[in-house]
Design an enzyme around this catalytic site. Structure first.
Site, PDB file in Angstrom:
ATOM      1  N   HIS A  71       0.796  -1.188   0.126  1.00  0.00           N
ATOM      2  CA  HIS A  71      -0.360   0.116  -0.174  1.00  0.00           C
ATOM      3  C   HIS A  71       1.324   1.613   0.591  1.00  0.00           C
ATOM      4  O   HIS A  71       2.384   0.402   0.421  1.00  0.00           O
ATOM      5  CB  HIS A  71      -0.730   0.298   1.433  1.00  0.00           C
ATOM      6  N   ASP A  75       5.979   4.412   4.768  1.00  0.00           N
ATOM      7  CA  ASP A  75       6.137   3.398   5.863  1.00  0.00           C
ATOM      8  C   ASP A  75       6.915   2.424   5.072  1.00  0.00           C
ATOM      9  O   ASP A  75       7.469   1.536   5.299  1.00  0.00           O
ATOM     10  CB  ASP A  75       6.398   2.987   7.341  1.00  0.00           C
ATOM     11  N   HIS A 144      -6.970  -1.189   5.079  1.00  0.00           N
ATOM     12  CA  HIS A 144      -6.364   0.037   5.697  1.00  0.00           C
ATOM     13  C   HIS A 144      -7.021   1.364   5.460  1.00  0.00           C
ATOM     14  O   HIS A 144      -8.152   2.281   5.228  1.00  0.00           O
ATOM     15  CB  HIS A 144      -4.936  -0.535   5.853  1.00  0.00           C
ATOM     16  N   ASP A 198       1.821  -8.455  10.077  1.00  0.00           N
ATOM     17  CA  ASP A 198       1.833  -7.322  10.725  1.00  0.00           C
ATOM     18  C   ASP A 198       0.919  -8.070  12.409  1.00  0.00           C
ATOM     19  O   ASP A 198      -0.304  -8.986  12.179  1.00  0.00           O
ATOM     20  CB  ASP A 198      -0.172  -6.532  10.277  1.00  0.00           C
ATOM     21  N   ASN A 237      -3.476   9.564   4.492  1.00  0.00           N
ATOM     22  CA  ASN A 237      -4.684   8.871   5.766  1.00  0.00           C
ATOM     23  C   ASN A 237      -5.262   9.057   4.294  1.00  0.00           C
ATOM     24  O   ASN A 237      -6.625  10.269   5.024  1.00  0.00           O
ATOM     25  CB  ASN A 237      -4.906   9.054   6.946  1.00  0.00           C
ATOM     26  N   HIS A 368     -10.220   8.723  16.322  1.00  0.00           N
ATOM     27  CA  HIS A 368      -9.186   7.825  14.780  1.00  0.00           C
ATOM     28  C   HIS A 368      -9.917   6.678  15.339  1.00  0.00           C
ATOM     29  O   HIS A 368      -9.757   6.159  16.512  1.00  0.00           O
ATOM     30  CB  HIS A 368      -8.030   8.916  15.815  1.00  0.00           C
ATOM     31  N   VAL A 369      -9.153   5.914  14.781  1.00  0.00           N
ATOM     32  CA  VAL A 369      -9.263   4.322  14.417  1.00  0.00           C
ATOM     33  C   VAL A 369      -8.128   3.998  13.920  1.00  0.00           C
ATOM     34  O   VAL A 369      -7.459   4.294  13.136  1.00  0.00           O
ATOM     35  CB  VAL A 369     -10.621   3.191  14.718  1.00  0.00           C
ATOM     36  N   HIS A 372      -5.320  -0.799  12.354  1.00  0.00           N
ATOM     37  CA  HIS A 372      -4.367  -2.093  11.881  1.00  0.00           C
ATOM     38  C   HIS A 372      -5.687  -3.269  12.856  1.00  0.00           C
ATOM     39  O   HIS A 372      -5.869  -2.773  13.841  1.00  0.00           O
ATOM     40  CB  HIS A 372      -3.075  -1.983  12.636  1.00  0.00           C
ATOM     41  N   ASP A 447      20.017  12.358   4.269  1.00  0.00           N
ATOM     42  CA  ASP A 447      21.007  13.379   4.638  1.00  0.00           C
ATOM     43  C   ASP A 447      20.037  14.055   3.967  1.00  0.00           C
ATOM     44  O   ASP A 447      20.918  14.092   2.663  1.00  0.00           O
ATOM     45  CB  ASP A 447      22.044  13.282   5.356  1.00  0.00           C
TER      46      ASP A 447
END
EC number: 3.1.-.-
Lengths: 554, 554
Positions: A71, A75, A144, A198, A237, A368-369, A372, A447
């Protein structure tokens, strides 16, 4: 001759949250699932991003068949441009993913890497993609917090391997399909050798609530807000942003978007039709701020208290266009990533000091939920897929250890649940699993020497390649300089003369002395220190060493 | 002539959690309620404690009648020895509190201050203590996580002022009486001008669970534990320690105590009879570790992940006497104080890596309960006391702001709820309240140059009095030195010659190079850096400047 074995090597995302990357290898073929980045913690100021080390992959580059994306979250895709530059493939590497994940990854590569190194492929569910002789990949829809999320089922000569990606079983996802339980069960019947799951929410009992509950909460809060509403969440999101825009529209508000990463993510999502705001709802920021306060909402970055994001500047009254007024409501539709608790807490306090209403998960849990799976969902996945072996991924060490306990409750003995470390070589036959040591995957530090140019530095090379340390002490309340700055060059072997270092230090001192007091923050100072020193050093010595700003507040 | 007014000045504990201290002043009399200390955050490494600045009190010392203690927690009494040394009174200052609070405060003063400067007085409930012409104090029992907790009702010429201290309404406190609602209601009927209320848990709806629920949880966990049990909580959480000891006894375990502060706090609590373990249950550590694992429990410090505490050393296998084995259980009966999330999380992960079972609030919510009042309890206090004005104390700014909203739900208009800042002068007449500016309150940095000797440093003096900055960069994984150390003296005006600085740096480099790798932690390095450099500087230059170890991990 020994029978060929399947090797699975988590190169990132285990024993940590962030920079997810897993390597699959069978005879002459390798595939990578995800190529994430991670933000450095408080104690690593001066480094902009961290990505996995892919030396192991580079040494076997001719075997690499594809990069598969579960997805489009940072991350899981944030390392793509650097990964491609590191690998320097002769022919473009195929990168498979949902339309949205591919679009985000492509944007990143265009900005920070070389688009010619990737051959992006948008996938469809219920389709198998052949990857070399030994792998086929099928993408299975999961729910998700971003549309276009997939679990990936890899068909190997030893059976299926299911890599869940980030998921939950949301029965009522506001965007996109539900998790495809049918297909997972069917693959489970065909025989799954390994499930990589996960595990990050294994501490929570039951089911994670559906994203739909946030919709009701946002409707209520936005409906009862007296002044302007400012809502912050993760830029990617998309599901949450869609819900916020719909709630604003229902209550007669126009919506503007502030913050570069959110402008970009929403633009892409709208172009692809994932985000379909009603006509005329989205307006430029200057239009929104000119409207009566009750008729506007602003979506903004800064949900993690990031010093340079729009919200941090709004909170201290330092934003050029967005000013708060009594009666305004600020909504945090996100929880802090571990490590960001302090900066988020400071931002919330600053907002309260401005006299506005602040809504955040501690006082409004359903604002918020999580995206995961909680314990019962993790168990459901295990029951559907029925793997012979399990490998928990995506979590701190404790999450992985607790996943082993959870699998134990379903009858899996400990030896069938392998807890990986970074770089663990997990080796599987048809009937057995064993560990075969580890590969070196110590983090690579990214960097940004300019906003477009990044230098990758291997941690263990820094001691020899050198570093600039800039240290000073400031007064926590006034922002005034208490001691320093000291700028020292270490291990640079005369690349920078004492004279240059002295001049650079003087200029930097002048910058610190004249900079605006108040409204400063630790993160802001770190970023300015890097900029000012980096520019000076490049101008005077044509060198771009790693600069570590080490700032103490008294 | 203007009518005399009551001035209330929060000198600590507002807009922050820690170092609670409030000054009450009416004409010729002043009293102080609490004199707490606060632990510095991650960004203030090198300072050991922070306490409020009491210049305002010192300039009016002849008016100070007493220091009153609500209870014996560090954030309410930890500043006492330094406060007394700063004030240097001619005659001892009366210090009133419960037997336990007084005993803890006395121990601190004996260790770190001058016991002759305090005249400790153990109070009884339902008794009034005259403090000068204008104040009388009555101590009203409340429930909290330490026995001997009181709210303090101050009778002033303008009516009662009720200062709640830390409290909740626990219907079944395992030690000590319930909160005295009768007396609070009676004082409310007599007329209360101001209520100063604990506000830190205002984000939570309903009631905080009774401490008794922890007892059931501990019984279940300890009863089912296969190996040794190690339990960590705050050293001063005597109620929790009592429950843990009883649960261990019930399941045939002996109990040892490890960690200096916990040994001290339990010794005092046993001497005074607050803690009454069944005969023979408490044994020396060497006895406990020689017993079969299923027959022992160890109570230890380190619930906040403190680098130098026993638990951190146990977690990395570095404790001289306590080693973990498979089947052991480690219980965190505490939640992280904001700012400590990271270190606690690291300690938990390290314990999981050792293969033991770890129980902590995220996976076992009732292994700890808060000692503070939730929303319905805060409202109950307001209804009992029925003050004319309210002042929320003990909380970050957002807690104070939310308390104003909560009082609003009971009909208090915003102008009757005063949100203080540090040093705010709140001035009250019989019918009105106003702000009269602020006094300068700090903070004062406490620097332990030896374990017995502390130097107090005013932040704004450091720029002129000078500081030693020690900077180095280490490898996060191996602990190896990557760059540095650089040791620089700033603003010390030649007190330390370049030659001395060079020698000290060399010795320090040698220390860093030869120190044991692995098992290090940021906090441990900070503390060792201070020790090594401090000793060297004192030996060579007879000076004790503030040393700021600024360490970066790559």
């Amino acid at each position: 001759m020994a029978k060929p074995r399947l090797r699975i090597i988590p190169l990132g995302g285990v024993g940590e949250i962030g920079k997810s990357m897993t390597l699959y290898e069978y005879r002459g073929d390798m595939v990578i699932v995800d190529a994430g980045a991670k933000f450095p913690g408080e104690d690593l100021r001066g480094v902009d991003l961290i990505i996995p080390d892919v030396r192991y992959v580079k040494e076997r580059l001719s075997k690499l068949r594809a990069i598969l994306l579960t997805h489009g979250h940072e991350d899981h895709i944030g390392g793509i441009p650097f990964l491609l530059s590191e690998l320097r493939p002769i022919a473009p590497i195929p990168v498979y993913g949902s339309e949205l994940a591919v679009a985000y990854a492509r944007t990143k590569v265009e900005e920070l890497g070389n688009p010619k190194l990737a051959d992006f492929q948008v996938v469809k569910p219920h389709t198998r993609y052949r990857l070399g002789h030994n792998f086929e990949a099928e993408f299975i829809p999961v729910t998700h917090s971003i549309p276009g999320s997939y679990a990936i089922a890899l068909k190997t000569p030893l059976g299926w391997v299911v890599h869940t990606g980030d998921y939950k079983f949301d029965p009522t996802p506001p965007l996109g399909p539900t998790t495809d339980q049918e297909r997972l069960r069917a693959i489970g019947r065909e025989g799954v050798l390994v499930l990589l799951s996960d595990a990050v929410r294994v501490e929570r009992p039951g089911h994670t609530p559906s994203e739909a509950v946030v919709s009701e909460t946002l409707n209520r809060i936005i409906g009862s807000a007296r002044g302007r509403v400012i809502l912050t969440t993760f830029a990617s999101n998309i599901t949450r942003l869609d819900q916020a825009i719909r709630a604003a529209h229902r209550h007669g508000r126009k919506v503007a978007i502030s913050g570069r990463s959110m402008e970009q993510s929403t633009r892409v999502a709208m172009e692809l039709g994932y985000l379909r705001p009603p006509d005329g709802v989205i307006v430029p920021l200057e239009v929104a701020t000119a409207l009566p306060r009750k008729q506007s909402m602003i979506l903004t970055t800064g949900s993690q208290g990031e010093a340079t994001a729009a919200l941090a500047r709004i909170a201290v009254g330092d934003h050029p266009h967005i000013k708060l007024a009594e009666g305004d409501t600020v909504i945090f539709s996100a929880t802090p990533i571990p490590g960001n608790e302090e900066t988020v807490s400071q931002t919330i306090d600053q907002l309260f000091r401005q006299g506005v209403r602040v809504i955040y998960p501690e006082i409004e849990p359903t604002v918020h939920v999580s995206g995961h799976a909680s314990r019962d969902e993790l168990k459901l996945m295990l029951r559907l897929v029925r793997p012979r072996f399990c490998v928990p991924i995506h979590g701190e060490y404790r999450h992985l250890a607790l996943y082993r306990e959870l699998a134990g409750e379903l009858g899996y003995p400990p030896e069938r649940v392998l807890i990986p470390e970074l770089g663990s070589i997990l080796s599987f036959g048809r009937e057995d699993a064993r560990r075969e040591g580890t590969v070196d995957t110590g983090p690579i530090l990214v960097d940004f020497v300019t906003s477009q140019q990044a230098i990758l530095r291997r941690r263990d090379e820094i001691a020899t390649s050198g570093v600039i340390i800039a240290t000073f002490v400031i007064d926590r309340e006034t922002g005034g300089l208490i001691a320093g700055p000291e700028v020292s060059a270490q291990g640079l072997n005369g690349q920078i003369s004492d004279e240059v270092l002295e001049k650079v230090t003087d200029e930097f001192r002048r910058f610190l002395e004249k900079r605006q007091k108040g409204g400063f923050s630790h993160g802001y100072l770190v970023s300015r220190t890097k900029n000012v020193l980096g520019r000076q050093l490049y101008r005077r010595a044509k060198t771009r060493p790693l600069i570590l700003p080490i700032i103490s507040e008294l």
